[in-house]
Design a protein around this motif. Structure first.
Motif, short mmCIF file in Angstrom:
data_model
loop_
_atom_site.label_atom_id
_atom_site.label_comp_id
_atom_site.label_asym_id
_atom_site.label_seq_id
_atom_site.Cartn_x
_atom_site.Cartn_y
_atom_site.Cartn_z
N MET A 13 77.82 -28.13 -13.32
CA MET A 13 78.78 -28.60 -12.32
C MET A 13 79.98 -29.26 -12.99
SD MET A 13 77.66 -27.72 -9.35
CE MET A 13 78.71 -28.71 -8.29
N ALA A 14 79.72 -30.03 -14.05
CA ALA A 14 80.82 -30.66 -14.78
C ALA A 14 81.72 -29.60 -15.42
CB ALA A 14 80.26 -31.60 -15.85
N PHE A 15 81.11 -28.57 -15.99
CA PHE A 15 81.90 -27.50 -16.60
C PHE A 15 82.71 -26.75 -15.55
CE2 PHE A 15 82.37 -23.01 -17.75
CZ PHE A 15 83.11 -23.13 -18.91
N GLY A 205 84.58 -38.82 -16.64
CA GLY A 205 84.69 -38.58 -15.20
C GLY A 205 84.03 -37.28 -14.78
N LEU A 206 84.20 -36.24 -15.59
CA LEU A 206 83.59 -34.95 -15.26
C LEU A 206 82.06 -35.02 -15.34
CD1 LEU A 206 86.01 -32.50 -17.10
CD2 LEU A 206 85.67 -32.69 -14.63
N LEU A 207 81.54 -35.72 -16.34
CA LEU A 207 80.09 -35.85 -16.46
C LEU A 207 79.51 -36.63 -15.27
CD1 LEU A 207 79.71 -36.55 -20.28
CD2 LEU A 207 79.07 -34.47 -19.05
N ILE A 208 80.19 -37.70 -14.89
CA ILE A 208 79.71 -38.47 -13.74
C ILE A 208 79.81 -37.65 -12.46
CG2 ILE A 208 80.20 -40.49 -12.30
CD1 ILE A 208 81.15 -41.91 -14.86
N ALA A 209 80.94 -36.96 -12.29
CA ALA A 209 81.12 -36.14 -11.10
C ALA A 209 80.10 -35.01 -11.05
CB ALA A 209 82.54 -35.57 -11.06
N GLY A 210 79.82 -34.40 -12.21
CA GLY A 210 78.82 -33.35 -12.25
C GLY A 210 77.44 -33.85 -11.87
N VAL A 212 76.76 -36.49 -10.00
CA VAL A 212 76.76 -36.81 -8.57
C VAL A 212 76.66 -35.54 -7.73
CG1 VAL A 212 78.19 -37.74 -6.70
CG2 VAL A 212 78.00 -38.99 -8.85
N ALA A 213 77.43 -34.52 -8.11
CA ALA A 213 77.41 -33.27 -7.35
C ALA A 213 76.05 -32.59 -7.42
CB ALA A 213 78.49 -32.32 -7.88
N ALA A 214 75.37 -32.72 -8.56
CA ALA A 214 74.09 -32.04 -8.74
C ALA A 214 72.91 -32.81 -8.16
CB ALA A 214 73.85 -31.77 -10.23
N TRP A 215 72.98 -34.13 -8.22
CA TRP A 215 71.80 -34.93 -7.90
C TRP A 215 71.85 -35.64 -6.56
CZ3 TRP A 215 71.99 -37.61 -13.36
CH2 TRP A 215 71.69 -36.64 -14.33
N VAL A 216 73.03 -35.82 -6.00
CA VAL A 216 73.14 -36.51 -4.72
C VAL A 216 73.19 -35.47 -3.60
CG1 VAL A 216 74.48 -38.11 -3.31
CG2 VAL A 216 74.34 -38.44 -5.79
N PRO A 217 72.27 -35.50 -2.67
CA PRO A 217 72.23 -34.47 -1.61
C PRO A 217 73.41 -34.61 -0.65
CG PRO A 217 70.62 -36.19 -1.18
CD PRO A 217 71.16 -36.46 -2.55
N PRO A 218 73.84 -33.50 -0.06
CA PRO A 218 74.98 -33.53 0.88
C PRO A 218 74.75 -34.46 2.07
CG PRO A 218 74.49 -31.28 0.23
CD PRO A 218 73.38 -32.12 -0.30
N ASP A 219 73.49 -34.59 2.50
CA ASP A 219 73.22 -35.45 3.66
C ASP A 219 73.61 -36.90 3.39
OD1 ASP A 219 72.29 -33.31 5.08
OD2 ASP A 219 70.17 -33.68 4.62
N PHE A 220 73.49 -37.33 2.13
CA PHE A 220 73.87 -38.70 1.80
C PHE A 220 75.34 -38.94 2.10
CE2 PHE A 220 75.95 -41.50 -1.26
CZ PHE A 220 75.28 -42.69 -1.03
N TRP A 221 76.19 -37.97 1.70
CA TRP A 221 77.62 -38.14 1.91
C TRP A 221 77.98 -38.08 3.39
CZ3 TRP A 221 79.38 -40.27 -2.10
CH2 TRP A 221 78.94 -39.91 -3.37
N LYS A 222 77.24 -37.28 4.15
CA LYS A 222 77.48 -37.25 5.60
C LYS A 222 77.18 -38.60 6.23
CE LYS A 222 76.54 -32.29 6.08
NZ LYS A 222 75.66 -31.26 6.70
#
Length: 234
Positions: A13-15, A205-210, A212-222
């Protein structure tokens, strides 16, 4: 517990994010390098003699075309202030360097759309205007004198070398400066220096964002952004 798959997903995801923002970064840093190569620090100082609307507008324009590194922005603002630029104009340059910078604008357009970039270009100058009004109201000459005394001590920070270095080409027309051998050399050096200044921040920033994108489920953000809330979601 198998950690290889989650780690691999996060790195992928980071890449993917890096691949998406790489060309805007290259384009933005390239444009910034060209401007830095043809506009000298002394010329910047001459263009920012006071806190008039014209000087603040020029400061915003120069800041938008400068390095996006916050360390470099602070160091460069201090450098031009030491050389005689107006204090408020130098701070306006610093704000624009981190809020209106070209590469950030291009990335916002690519990732979020032109509407967010337009909001950036409304919010950035608005912050500068508010800052200028507050400084005009509360900043005394004594405080400015103290700031200049402190700046003139020449205390070294992380990016002072970047700020003090001036390889800009000043002879000839604008086109001649850009296309000359010295212009190409200066542009390439500024391009590399800008990358060197921010690559750690970008990578982190990319590593952190990757992750978060990979490990945090979409329902959490909703839930976090109250997507289902009958009032807040409107």
């Amino acid at each position: 517990m198998n950690l290889i798959a989650p780690l691999g997903h996060a790195l992928w995801m980071a890449f993917a994010m890096l691949w998406e923002i790489l060309w805007p970064l290259i384009l933005g840093f390239g444009l910034s390098a060209v401007v830095q190569a043809v506009v000298s620090k002394s010329e910047m100082t001459r263009l920012l003699p006071d806190d008039s609307p014209r000087s603040l507008a020029i400061a915003c324009g120069l800041g938008a075309a400068s390095s996006s590194c916050s360390y470099a922005a602070v160091a460069l603002a201090r450098s031009i202030f030491r050389k005689g630029a107006n204090f408020t104009a130098a701070l306006a340059f610093q704000l624009a360097s981190t809020n209106l910078v070209a590469e950030l604008t291009i990335i916002i357009i690519v990732l979020m759309g032109w509407q967010f970039a337009a909001a950036e270009f409304v919010g950035g100058p608005l912050m500068v205007v508010l800052m200028a009004l507050l400084l005009k109201r509360f900043l005394s000459r004594e405080l400015v004198a103290q700031a200049r005394t402190q700046a003139n001590k020449g205390l070294k920070g992380k990016m002072e070398g970047h700020a003090e270095m001036d390889m800009s080409v000043t002879e000839g027309s604008l086109w001649q400066r850009v296309t000359s051998n010295d212009g190409f050399t200066a542009t390439s050096h500024y391009f590399v220096m800008d990358w060197a200044a921010v690559w750690k921040d970008i990578a982190g920033g990319l590593l952190i964002a990757g992750a978060v994108a990979a490990w945090v489920p979409p329902d959490f953000w909703k839930e976090f952004f109250l997507v289902s809330h009958p009032v807040a979601a409107k």
